[in-house]
Motif scaffolding. Structure first.
Motif, PDB file in Angstrom:
ATOM      1  N   VAL A 157       0.819  -0.862   0.537  1.00  0.00           N
ATOM      2  CA  VAL A 157      -0.045   0.098  -0.094  1.00  0.00           C
ATOM      3  C   VAL A 157       0.912   1.371  -0.074  1.00  0.00           C
ATOM      4  O   VAL A 157       1.870   0.973   0.707  1.00  0.00           O
ATOM      5  CB  VAL A 157      -0.548  -0.119   0.848  1.00  0.00           C
ATOM      6  CG1 VAL A 157      -1.941   1.538   0.755  1.00  0.00           C
ATOM      7  CG2 VAL A 157      -1.595  -1.042   1.474  1.00  0.00           C
ATOM      8  N   ALA A 158       0.858   2.311  -0.848  1.00  0.00           N
ATOM      9  CA  ALA A 158       1.503   3.259  -1.099  1.00  0.00           C
ATOM     10  C   ALA A 158       0.993   4.207   0.607  1.00  0.00           C
ATOM     11  O   ALA A 158      -0.085   4.265   0.587  1.00  0.00           O
ATOM     12  CB  ALA A 158       1.034   4.638  -2.617  1.00  0.00           C
ATOM     13  N   GLU A 159       2.013   4.608   0.481  1.00  0.00           N
ATOM     14  CA  GLU A 159       2.038   6.081   1.983  1.00  0.00           C
ATOM     15  C   GLU A 159       1.900   6.505   1.515  1.00  0.00           C
ATOM     16  O   GLU A 159       1.965   7.123   0.592  1.00  0.00           O
ATOM     17  CB  GLU A 159       3.286   5.735   2.713  1.00  0.00           C
ATOM     18  CG  GLU A 159       4.778   4.327   2.977  1.00  0.00           C
ATOM     19  CD  GLU A 159       6.029   4.715   3.043  1.00  0.00           C
ATOM     20  OE1 GLU A 159       6.575   6.369   2.991  1.00  0.00           O
ATOM     21  OE2 GLU A 159       6.636   4.402   3.794  1.00  0.00           O
ATOM     22  N   VAL A 160       0.858   7.033   2.712  1.00  0.00           N
ATOM     23  CA  VAL A 160      -0.043   8.354   3.075  1.00  0.00           C
ATOM     24  C   VAL A 160       0.941   9.043   3.305  1.00  0.00           C
ATOM     25  O   VAL A 160       1.022   9.281   4.203  1.00  0.00           O
ATOM     26  CB  VAL A 160      -1.316   8.165   3.189  1.00  0.00           C
ATOM     27  CG1 VAL A 160      -2.540   9.502   3.459  1.00  0.00           C
ATOM     28  CG2 VAL A 160      -2.264   6.748   2.335  1.00  0.00           C
ATOM     29  N   GLN A 161       0.712  10.166   2.579  1.00  0.00           N
ATOM     30  CA  GLN A 161       1.937  11.498   2.318  1.00  0.00           C
ATOM     31  C   GLN A 161       0.432  12.437   3.843  1.00  0.00           C
ATOM     32  O   GLN A 161       0.022  12.471   2.561  1.00  0.00           O
ATOM     33  CB  GLN A 161       2.440  12.396   1.533  1.00  0.00           C
ATOM     34  CG  GLN A 161       3.589  11.202   1.194  1.00  0.00           C
ATOM     35  CD  GLN A 161       4.752  12.038   0.390  1.00  0.00           C
ATOM     36  OE1 GLN A 161       4.629  12.778  -0.477  1.00  0.00           O
ATOM     37  NE2 GLN A 161       5.454  10.938  -0.221  1.00  0.00           N
ATOM     38  N   ILE A 162       0.825  12.943   4.547  1.00  0.00           N
ATOM     39  CA  ILE A 162       0.111  14.181   4.931  1.00  0.00           C
ATOM     40  C   ILE A 162       0.797  15.373   4.957  1.00  0.00           C
ATOM     41  O   ILE A 162       1.925  15.682   5.940  1.00  0.00           O
ATOM     42  CB  ILE A 162      -0.420  13.505   6.711  1.00  0.00           C
ATOM     43  CG1 ILE A 162      -1.418  12.611   7.090  1.00  0.00           C
ATOM     44  CG2 ILE A 162      -0.835  14.381   7.712  1.00  0.00           C
ATOM     45  CD1 ILE A 162      -1.575  11.975   8.116  1.00  0.00           C
ATOM     46  N   SER A 163      -0.017  16.167   5.096  1.00  0.00           N
ATOM     47  CA  SER A 163       0.913  17.821   4.991  1.00  0.00           C
ATOM     48  C   SER A 163       1.265  18.045   6.420  1.00  0.00           C
ATOM     49  O   SER A 163       0.974  17.465   7.275  1.00  0.00           O
ATOM     50  CB  SER A 163      -0.270  18.474   4.131  1.00  0.00           C
ATOM     51  OG  SER A 163      -1.070  18.498   4.719  1.00  0.00           O
ATOM     52  N   ASP A 164       2.219  19.040   6.022  1.00  0.00           N
ATOM     53  CA  ASP A 164       1.882  19.972   7.824  1.00  0.00           C
ATOM     54  C   ASP A 164       1.141  20.396   8.535  1.00  0.00           C
ATOM     55  O   ASP A 164       0.803  20.065   9.823  1.00  0.00           O
ATOM     56  CB  ASP A 164       3.168  20.644   7.085  1.00  0.00           C
ATOM     57  CG  ASP A 164       4.416  20.032   7.241  1.00  0.00           C
ATOM     58  OD1 ASP A 164       4.306  19.169   7.019  1.00  0.00           O
ATOM     59  OD2 ASP A 164       5.502  20.715   6.226  1.00  0.00           O
ATOM     60  N   GLN A 165       0.069  20.991   7.732  1.00  0.00           N
ATOM     61  CA  GLN A 165      -0.926  21.802   8.002  1.00  0.00           C
ATOM     62  C   GLN A 165      -2.448  20.966   8.625  1.00  0.00           C
ATOM     63  O   GLN A 165      -2.899  20.665   9.465  1.00  0.00           O
ATOM     64  CB  GLN A 165      -1.657  22.509   7.406  1.00  0.00           C
ATOM     65  CG  GLN A 165      -2.962  23.179   7.487  1.00  0.00           C
ATOM     66  CD  GLN A 165      -3.930  24.130   6.964  1.00  0.00           C
ATOM     67  OE1 GLN A 165      -3.161  23.975   5.333  1.00  0.00           O
ATOM     68  NE2 GLN A 165      -4.187  24.894   6.834  1.00  0.00           N
ATOM     69  N   VAL A 166      -2.989  18.946   7.660  1.00  0.00           N
ATOM     70  CA  VAL A 166      -2.837  18.628   8.465  1.00  0.00           C
ATOM     71  C   VAL A 166      -2.684  18.188   9.343  1.00  0.00           C
ATOM     72  O   VAL A 166      -3.106  17.791  10.637  1.00  0.00           O
ATOM     73  CB  VAL A 166      -3.288  17.250   7.287  1.00  0.00           C
ATOM     74  CG1 VAL A 166      -4.223  16.228   8.046  1.00  0.00           C
ATOM     75  CG2 VAL A 166      -3.694  17.794   5.861  1.00  0.00           C
ATOM     76  N   GLN A 167      -1.012  17.223   9.619  1.00  0.00           N
ATOM     77  CA  GLN A 167      -0.394  17.388  10.691  1.00  0.00           C
ATOM     78  C   GLN A 167      -0.663  17.584  12.016  1.00  0.00           C
ATOM     79  O   GLN A 167      -0.817  17.703  13.457  1.00  0.00           O
ATOM     80  CB  GLN A 167       1.391  16.932  10.770  1.00  0.00           C
ATOM     81  CG  GLN A 167       1.380  15.192   9.928  1.00  0.00           C
ATOM     82  CD  GLN A 167       3.147  15.701   9.678  1.00  0.00           C
ATOM     83  OE1 GLN A 167       3.955  16.029   9.966  1.00  0.00           O
ATOM     84  NE2 GLN A 167       2.572  14.258   8.744  1.00  0.00           N
ATOM     85  N   HIS A 168      -0.119  19.157  12.160  1.00  0.00           N
ATOM     86  CA  HIS A 168      -0.674  19.967  12.610  1.00  0.00           C
ATOM     87  C   HIS A 168      -2.407  20.480  13.582  1.00  0.00           C
ATOM     88  O   HIS A 168      -2.090  20.318  14.772  1.00  0.00           O
ATOM     89  CB  HIS A 168       0.008  21.653  12.039  1.00  0.00           C
ATOM     90  CG  HIS A 168      -0.388  22.632  13.259  1.00  0.00           C
ATOM     91  ND1 HIS A 168       0.461  23.075  14.768  1.00  0.00           N
ATOM     92  CD2 HIS A 168      -1.514  23.916  13.597  1.00  0.00           C
ATOM     93  CE1 HIS A 168       0.393  24.045  15.523  1.00  0.00           C
ATOM     94  NE2 HIS A 168      -0.658  24.556  14.734  1.00  0.00           N
ATOM     95  N   GLU A 169      -2.575  19.977  12.843  1.00  0.00           N
ATOM     96  CA  GLU A 169      -4.522  19.920  12.457  1.00  0.00           C
ATOM     97  C   GLU A 169      -5.126  18.748  14.010  1.00  0.00           C
ATOM     98  O   GLU A 169      -5.571  18.925  15.041  1.00  0.00           O
ATOM     99  CB  GLU A 169      -5.033  20.530  12.053  1.00  0.00           C
ATOM    100  CG  GLU A 169      -5.752  21.560  10.998  1.00  0.00           C
ATOM    101  CD  GLU A 169      -6.342  21.596  10.000  1.00  0.00           C
ATOM    102  OE1 GLU A 169      -6.953  20.476  10.162  1.00  0.00           O
ATOM    103  OE2 GLU A 169      -6.429  22.899   9.581  1.00  0.00           O
ATOM    104  N   LEU A 170      -4.098  17.604  13.846  1.00  0.00           N
ATOM    105  CA  LEU A 170      -4.272  16.339  14.356  1.00  0.00           C
ATOM    106  C   LEU A 170      -4.298  16.766  15.322  1.00  0.00           C
ATOM    107  O   LEU A 170      -4.159  16.221  16.818  1.00  0.00           O
ATOM    108  CB  LEU A 170      -3.521  15.593  13.724  1.00  0.00           C
ATOM    109  CG  LEU A 170      -4.076  14.801  12.063  1.00  0.00           C
ATOM    110  CD1 LEU A 170      -3.654  13.079  11.811  1.00  0.00           C
ATOM    111  CD2 LEU A 170      -5.818  13.646  12.155  1.00  0.00           C
TER     112      LEU A 170
END
Length: 390
Positions: A157-170
């Protein structure tokens, strides 16, 4: 009848006899078959061998020659062509098979000759190891009847890349969840500890001088709990179990408002149990998992009612004598999160140290312990001397 008619009839008769004889002469007799002039029977000629094998085409030619009159042009039929093709194909396949068999025999004999003529080269240890690895690889790859030959292909499964903004919100969302849970625990503890004094724990190591006198100097209050432990034998797990049991004895489910840790140490390090020196660098090592677990468990048993007064006092050592000491306290506080715990280690001559001593100890008895901690005189003699002077 006139003479002319007689001549015509004789001419026709002779013409008819000649045509019949010519037709008889045209019929071809097969090869090897002759008619006897006297007996009128057919017999085989001695010129053709009895057991001779003739080509199919020759047989067809003889048979066709028997049926056609002499002087006519012979034409080949489709069946004759088919027989010729079959015969030629049979001969070619037979010849090819013989050639292949001879080629296999020649190759086999050549390889045998090469293997016997050349001298076997001496194999080194590396060659033997390579040969052994090759045999093992072939053994692993060979088919086995008792195993399923179908290999299951695992799709990556291809690794899902999460943006920095989404990571900060999480992270912010996760922090909000932790904060909500901490507030809920705080409210429950307030309701549970209503009209009850918060518990205070005093850890006293056997490595300091006269630990029994220091334990005797602890305030005689129900909420002040003394835990004297053996520096040589006890472990971090033992300290955690004893702290939990003492809190449950005071009140089941109770938590400590403050902890006083009286043990050995120095500038930038802490020595709680034997062979376990705690520094800011060692706290991050995988081998110090038990120390990290100890401080995390202590943080779980600290009170949330008044987080500003939830403190761990470290006494008996000047840990803040270097910058590494403050870094060690910060790392331990981070390790205890989400519980909010403050670390303090004031000097004993300061006003803050006096206020801290009054929380846990009887001031007069604490002074006596300070005077006697390094002496080798028996405590009973000192007590009798004091009674006589009084």
């Amino acid at each position: 009848m006139s003479s002319s008619n007689i001549k015509m009839s004789s001419f026709l008769q002779t013409r008819t006899n000649s045509s019949v004889s010519s037709v008889r002469n045209r019929v071809a007799i097969p090869v090897g078959i002759q008619r006897s002039a006297t007996e009128g029977t057919l017999h085989r000629s001695t010129m053709v061998p009895k057991n001779s094998v003739q080509r199919p085409s020759a047989v067809v030619e003889r048979q066709s020659a028997m049926c056609r009159p002499t002087g006519m042009v012979r034409t080949r039929t489709d069946f004759e062509f088919y027989l010729n093709r079959v015969y030629r194909g049979h001969q070619e396949r037979r010849q090819m098979k013989k050639e292949n068999e001879m080629a296999v025999v020649i190759q086999r004999r050549y390889r045998r000759h090469i293997s016997t003529s050349e001298k076997p080269a001496e194999k080194t240890e590396e060659d033997k190891k390579k040969a052994l690895e090759e045999r093992r690889g072939k053994r692993k790859d060979r088919d086995r009847a008792w195993k399923d030959k179908k290999k299951v292909e695992v799709k990556k499964v291809a690794e899902v890349q999460i943006s920095d903004q989404v990571q900060h919100e999480l992270h912010c969302f996760q922090d909000e969840i932790v904060e909500l849970k901490w507030n809920a625990d705080q409210q429950l503890e307030k309701n549970f500890m209503l009209d009850t004094e918060p518990a205070r724990i005093v850890f006293i190591s056997s490595k300091i001088g006269k630990p029994e006198l220091l334990a005797d100097a602890v305030l005689d209050k129900p909420n002040v709990i003394t835990i004297a432990y053996d520096f040589e034998k006890d472990t971090f797990e033992d300290l955690i179990d004893r702290m939990r049991s003492k809190l449950n004895e005071y009140k089941k489910g109770c938590r400590a408002q403050s902890v006083c840790l009286y043990c050995q140490g120095g500038p930038g390090f802490l020595y709680v149990v034997k062979r376990k020196v705690l520094t800011a660098v060692k706290l991050k090592k995988p081998s110090e998992k038990d120390q990290r677990q100890f401080w995390t468990s202590v943080g779980d048993m600290m009170s949330k009612v008044n987080p500003d007064n939830t403190i761990v006092h470290v006494m008996g050592s000047n840990i803040l004598g270097s910058e590494n000491g403050q870094q060690l306290f910060d790392d331990i506080s981070t390790l205890m999160k989400p519980n909010k715990v403050t670390f303090k280690s004031p000097l004993e001559l300061s006003e803050e140290a006096k206020a801290m001593i009054d929380i846990y100890f009887n001031h007069e008895k604490y002074k006596d312990w300070k005077l006697q901690r390094y002496t080798k005189v028996d405590n009973s003699l000192i007590n009798t001397f004091k009674e006589n002077t009084d």
